[in-house]
Motif scaffolding. Structure first.
Motif, PDB file in Angstrom:
ATOM      1  N   ARG A 146       0.830  -1.205   0.000  1.00 43.92           N
ATOM      2  CA  ARG A 146       0.000   0.000   0.000  1.00 43.92           C
ATOM      3  C   ARG A 146       0.864   1.253   0.000  1.00 43.92           C
ATOM      4  NH1 ARG A 146      -4.585  -1.355   4.591  1.00 43.92           N
ATOM      5  NH2 ARG A 146      -4.962  -3.524   4.012  1.00 43.92           N
ATOM      6  N   SER A 147       1.912   1.230   0.809  1.00 44.18           N
ATOM      7  CA  SER A 147       2.811   2.379   0.873  1.00 44.18           C
ATOM      8  C   SER A 147       3.479   2.633  -0.471  1.00 44.18           C
ATOM      9  CB  SER A 147       3.863   2.150   1.961  1.00 44.18           C
ATOM     10  OG  SER A 147       4.788   3.219   2.014  1.00 44.18           O
ATOM     11  N   ALA A 148       3.939   1.567  -1.113  1.00 44.76           N
ATOM     12  CA  ALA A 148       4.609   1.705  -2.401  1.00 44.76           C
ATOM     13  C   ALA A 148       3.648   2.219  -3.469  1.00 44.76           C
ATOM     14  CB  ALA A 148       5.210   0.371  -2.824  1.00 44.76           C
ATOM     15  N   LEU A 149       2.438   1.698  -3.489  1.00 51.32           N
ATOM     16  CA  LEU A 149       1.458   2.157  -4.476  1.00 51.32           C
ATOM     17  C   LEU A 149       1.128   3.629  -4.292  1.00 51.32           C
ATOM     18  CD1 LEU A 149      -1.054  -0.828  -4.702  1.00 51.32           C
ATOM     19  CD2 LEU A 149       0.418   0.043  -6.529  1.00 51.32           C
ATOM     20  N   ALA A 150       0.929   4.040  -3.030  1.00 53.34           N
ATOM     21  CA  ALA A 150       0.622   5.446  -2.756  1.00 53.34           C
ATOM     22  C   ALA A 150       1.780   6.344  -3.182  1.00 53.34           C
ATOM     23  CB  ALA A 150       0.318   5.636  -1.271  1.00 53.34           C
ATOM     24  N   ALA A 151       3.008   5.909  -2.884  1.00 50.47           N
ATOM     25  CA  ALA A 151       4.178   6.708  -3.243  1.00 50.47           C
ATOM     26  C   ALA A 151       4.333   6.800  -4.759  1.00 50.47           C
ATOM     27  CB  ALA A 151       5.427   6.121  -2.608  1.00 50.47           C
ATOM     28  N   VAL A 152       4.131   5.693  -5.473  1.00 54.91           N
ATOM     29  CA  VAL A 152       4.264   5.698  -6.932  1.00 54.91           C
ATOM     30  C   VAL A 152       3.202   6.583  -7.571  1.00 54.91           C
ATOM     31  CG1 VAL A 152       4.008   4.265  -8.999  1.00 54.91           C
ATOM     32  CG2 VAL A 152       5.404   3.464  -7.085  1.00 54.91           C
ATOM     33  N   GLU A 153       1.976   6.501  -7.066  1.00 57.86           N
ATOM     34  CA  GLU A 153       0.911   7.343  -7.607  1.00 57.86           C
ATOM     35  C   GLU A 153       1.213   8.821  -7.372  1.00 57.86           C
ATOM     36  OE1 GLU A 153      -2.656   5.997  -5.813  1.00 57.86           O
ATOM     37  OE2 GLU A 153      -2.722   4.093  -6.914  1.00 57.86           O
ATOM     38  N   ARG A 168       8.071  29.062 -12.940  1.00 58.36           N
ATOM     39  CA  ARG A 168       9.218  28.492 -12.251  1.00 58.36           C
ATOM     40  C   ARG A 168       8.889  28.116 -10.809  1.00 58.36           C
ATOM     41  NH1 ARG A 168      12.851  30.603  -8.924  1.00 58.36           N
ATOM     42  NH2 ARG A 168      12.078  32.721  -9.299  1.00 58.36           N
ATOM     43  N   VAL A 169       8.129  28.952 -10.126  1.00 60.58           N
ATOM     44  CA  VAL A 169       7.804  28.691  -8.718  1.00 60.58           C
ATOM     45  C   VAL A 169       7.021  27.386  -8.585  1.00 60.58           C
ATOM     46  CG1 VAL A 169       6.547  29.532  -6.698  1.00 60.58           C
ATOM     47  CG2 VAL A 169       7.851  31.139  -8.118  1.00 60.58           C
ATOM     48  N   GLN A 170       6.015  27.202  -9.431  1.00 60.78           N
ATOM     49  CA  GLN A 170       5.222  25.977  -9.391  1.00 60.78           C
ATOM     50  C   GLN A 170       6.080  24.755  -9.735  1.00 60.78           C
ATOM     51  OE1 GLN A 170       1.811  26.356 -11.928  1.00 60.78           O
ATOM     52  NE2 GLN A 170       0.838  27.938 -10.673  1.00 60.78           N
ATOM     53  N   ARG A 171       6.955  24.920 -10.729  1.00 57.38           N
ATOM     54  CA  ARG A 171       7.797  23.803 -11.145  1.00 57.38           C
ATOM     55  C   ARG A 171       8.761  23.389 -10.033  1.00 57.38           C
ATOM     56  NH1 ARG A 171       9.466  25.901 -15.230  1.00 57.38           N
ATOM     57  NH2 ARG A 171      11.516  26.657 -14.574  1.00 57.38           N
ATOM     58  N   GLU A 172       9.372  24.374  -9.361  1.00 58.11           N
ATOM     59  CA  GLU A 172      10.319  24.056  -8.291  1.00 58.11           C
ATOM     60  C   GLU A 172       9.617  23.382  -7.113  1.00 58.11           C
ATOM     61  OE1 GLU A 172      12.241  27.699  -7.393  1.00 58.11           O
ATOM     62  OE2 GLU A 172      13.627  27.594  -9.111  1.00 58.11           O
ATOM     63  N   ALA A 173       8.398  23.834  -6.781  1.00 58.38           N
ATOM     64  CA  ALA A 173       7.627  23.212  -5.697  1.00 58.38           C
ATOM     65  C   ALA A 173       7.288  21.761  -6.053  1.00 58.38           C
ATOM     66  CB  ALA A 173       6.359  24.005  -5.418  1.00 58.38           C
ATOM     67  N   ALA A 174       6.907  21.564  -7.326  1.00 56.10           N
ATOM     68  CA  ALA A 174       6.579  20.213  -7.771  1.00 56.10           C
ATOM     69  C   ALA A 174       7.820  19.329  -7.776  1.00 56.10           C
ATOM     70  CB  ALA A 174       5.941  20.260  -9.154  1.00 56.10           C
ATOM     71  N   GLU A 175       8.961  19.878  -8.135  1.00 53.31           N
ATOM     72  CA  GLU A 175      10.197  19.100  -8.149  1.00 53.31           C
ATOM     73  C   GLU A 175      10.600  18.667  -6.749  1.00 53.31           C
ATOM     74  OE1 GLU A 175      12.810  21.778 -10.110  1.00 53.31           O
ATOM     75  OE2 GLU A 175      12.354  21.012 -12.133  1.00 53.31           O
ATOM     76  N   ARG A 180      10.652  14.001  -2.841  1.00 60.03           N
ATOM     77  CA  ARG A 180      10.199  13.337  -1.607  1.00 60.03           C
ATOM     78  C   ARG A 180       9.490  12.026  -1.921  1.00 60.03           C
ATOM     79  NH1 ARG A 180       8.466  18.569  -0.244  1.00 60.03           N
ATOM     80  NH2 ARG A 180       6.289  17.942  -0.581  1.00 60.03           N
ATOM     81  N   TYR A 181       8.570  12.064  -2.870  1.00 61.43           N
ATOM     82  CA  TYR A 181       7.799  10.871  -3.195  1.00 61.43           C
ATOM     83  C   TYR A 181       8.671   9.815  -3.887  1.00 61.43           C
ATOM     84  CZ  TYR A 181       3.494  13.212  -1.869  1.00 61.43           C
ATOM     85  OH  TYR A 181       2.501  13.845  -1.155  1.00 61.43           O
ATOM     86  N   THR A 182       9.648  10.249  -4.654  1.00 59.50           N
ATOM     87  CA  THR A 182      10.570   9.299  -5.269  1.00 59.50           C
ATOM     88  C   THR A 182      11.363   8.560  -4.202  1.00 59.50           C
ATOM     89  OG1 THR A 182      10.771  10.648  -7.276  1.00 59.50           O
ATOM     90  CG2 THR A 182      12.533   9.053  -6.834  1.00 59.50           C
ATOM     91  N   ASP A 183      11.781   9.307  -3.175  1.00 57.40           N
ATOM     92  CA  ASP A 183      12.518   8.680  -2.072  1.00 57.40           C
ATOM     93  C   ASP A 183      11.616   7.709  -1.315  1.00 57.40           C
ATOM     94  OD1 ASP A 183      14.875   8.532  -0.244  1.00 57.40           O
ATOM     95  OD2 ASP A 183      13.442   9.376   1.191  1.00 57.40           O
ATOM     96  N   GLN A 184      10.377   8.105  -1.062  1.00 62.11           N
ATOM     97  CA  GLN A 184       9.434   7.213  -0.377  1.00 62.11           C
ATOM     98  C   GLN A 184       9.187   5.954  -1.195  1.00 62.11           C
ATOM     99  OE1 GLN A 184       5.813   9.210   0.734  1.00 62.11           O
ATOM    100  NE2 GLN A 184       6.892  10.920   1.711  1.00 62.11           N
ATOM    101  N   ALA A 185       9.022   6.115  -2.506  1.00 56.42           N
ATOM    102  CA  ALA A 185       8.764   4.961  -3.370  1.00 56.42           C
ATOM    103  C   ALA A 185       9.957   4.022  -3.377  1.00 56.42           C
ATOM    104  CB  ALA A 185       8.445   5.423  -4.789  1.00 56.42           C
ATOM    105  N   THR A 186      11.164   4.584  -3.398  1.00 50.13           N
ATOM    106  CA  THR A 186      12.369   3.756  -3.403  1.00 50.13           C
ATOM    107  C   THR A 186      12.469   2.929  -2.126  1.00 50.13           C
ATOM    108  OG1 THR A 186      13.542   5.346  -4.806  1.00 50.13           O
ATOM    109  CG2 THR A 186      14.878   3.801  -3.528  1.00 50.13           C
ATOM    110  N   ARG A 187      12.202   3.572  -0.976  1.00 49.44           N
ATOM    111  CA  ARG A 187      12.300   2.862   0.297  1.00 49.44           C
ATOM    112  C   ARG A 187      11.205   1.811   0.419  1.00 49.44           C
ATOM    113  NH1 ARG A 187      11.024   6.218   3.993  1.00 49.44           N
ATOM    114  NH2 ARG A 187      11.003   8.217   2.911  1.00 49.44           N
ATOM    115  N   ALA A 188       9.986   2.163  -0.014  1.00 51.08           N
ATOM    116  CA  ALA A 188       8.879   1.206   0.064  1.00 51.08           C
ATOM    117  C   ALA A 188       9.134   0.000  -0.841  1.00 51.08           C
ATOM    118  CB  ALA A 188       7.571   1.888  -0.320  1.00 51.08           C
ATOM    119  N   LYS A 189       9.673   0.237  -2.019  1.00 53.47           N
ATOM    120  CA  LYS A 189       9.979  -0.867  -2.931  1.00 53.47           C
ATOM    121  C   LYS A 189      11.067  -1.768  -2.346  1.00 53.47           C
ATOM    122  CE  LYS A 189       8.748   1.481  -7.248  1.00 53.47           C
ATOM    123  NZ  LYS A 189       9.265   2.044  -8.512  1.00 53.47           N
TER     124      LYS A 189
END
Length: 231
Positions: A146-153, A168-175, A180-189
């Protein structure tokens, strides 16, 4: 029925305690079948008809005798079919949380809160001497899945926001969120792989992975050969 606790546990003052415990379990199931049937506004015949539709007939008189306490046995398979017919889970008939406050887990034991007994039964609260490690890995696997799916989504969503950012402001916030979510997905996987490996090492078969995580397992070796390849 009375019980006396000694230094080594319970001593039987009543040799019929096991039978009384069986009666207690059956009465709990029967009471919940009756409660649920009435909640649905069904007769015993209605329940019997639905059992027959499922493919495992339980006659109306059998259901009536069970509810009234006149039946001596209650096979597990019938609990499963009755639960399906009544649109509940089998565990809800055995441990009707919210409707029965206490149940006895085993003979010679004091009543326990129904919720606690249910947790023991489904493996969420193992006994001290429990060794059902495969179940532990499957429960942990489910949480990590569940954690991995949530992070990947979330990762996919933030990636979309990066690509569609209006400035630029929106792009940097999204980046930042994407990182963060990429790191969560990596750890969950990583944890998911660990539990899948443990399941395999224990001789088990891990659950099938959903498509967003289908690449988590190593590719299966190609064991198919042809005569041309052997030449």
């Amino acid at each position: 029925m009375t019980q006396r606790r000694s230094d080594h546990g319970y001593e039987k003052d009543d040799e019929n305690d096991v039978l009384e415990w069986e009666d207690h379990v059956m009465a709990t199931v029967a009471g919940e079948v009756r409660r649920r049937r009435k909640e649905l506004g069904w007769s015993a015949q209605d329940v019997a008809d639905r059992c027959e539709e499922i493919g495992y007939p339980i006659p109306r008189n059998v259901i009536a005798n069970m509810e009234s306490g006149r039946r001596a046995v209650l096979p597990l398979v019938e609990i499963m079919v009755l639960a399906k017919a009544l649109r509940v889970s089998p565990i809800s008939l055995i441990y009707p949380v919210g409707y029965v406050t206490e149940v006895r887990e085993l003979p010679y034991q004091d009543p326990q809160p129904t919720w606690d007994a249910l947790q023991w039964f489904v493996g969420n609260s193992s006994a001290e001497d429990a060794t059902d490690y495969m179940l532990d890995h499957f429960l942990a696997h489910d949480l990590e899945l569940r954690s991995a799916l949530a992070a990947v989504e979330s990762e996919d969503y933030e990636l979309w926001k990066v690509k569609t950012a209006a400035n630029r402001v929106q792009r940097e916030a999204a980046e930042r969120a994407l990182a963060r979510y990429t790191d969560q997905a990596t750890r969950a996987k990583h944890e998911l792989r660990r539990h899948r490996d443990a399941i395999r090492e224990g001789g088990g078969i891990p659950p099938r992975l959903p498509s967003p995580l289908a690449d988590l397992d190593p590719p299966e070796p190609d064991t198919g050969t042809t005569e041309e390849n052997d030449l």
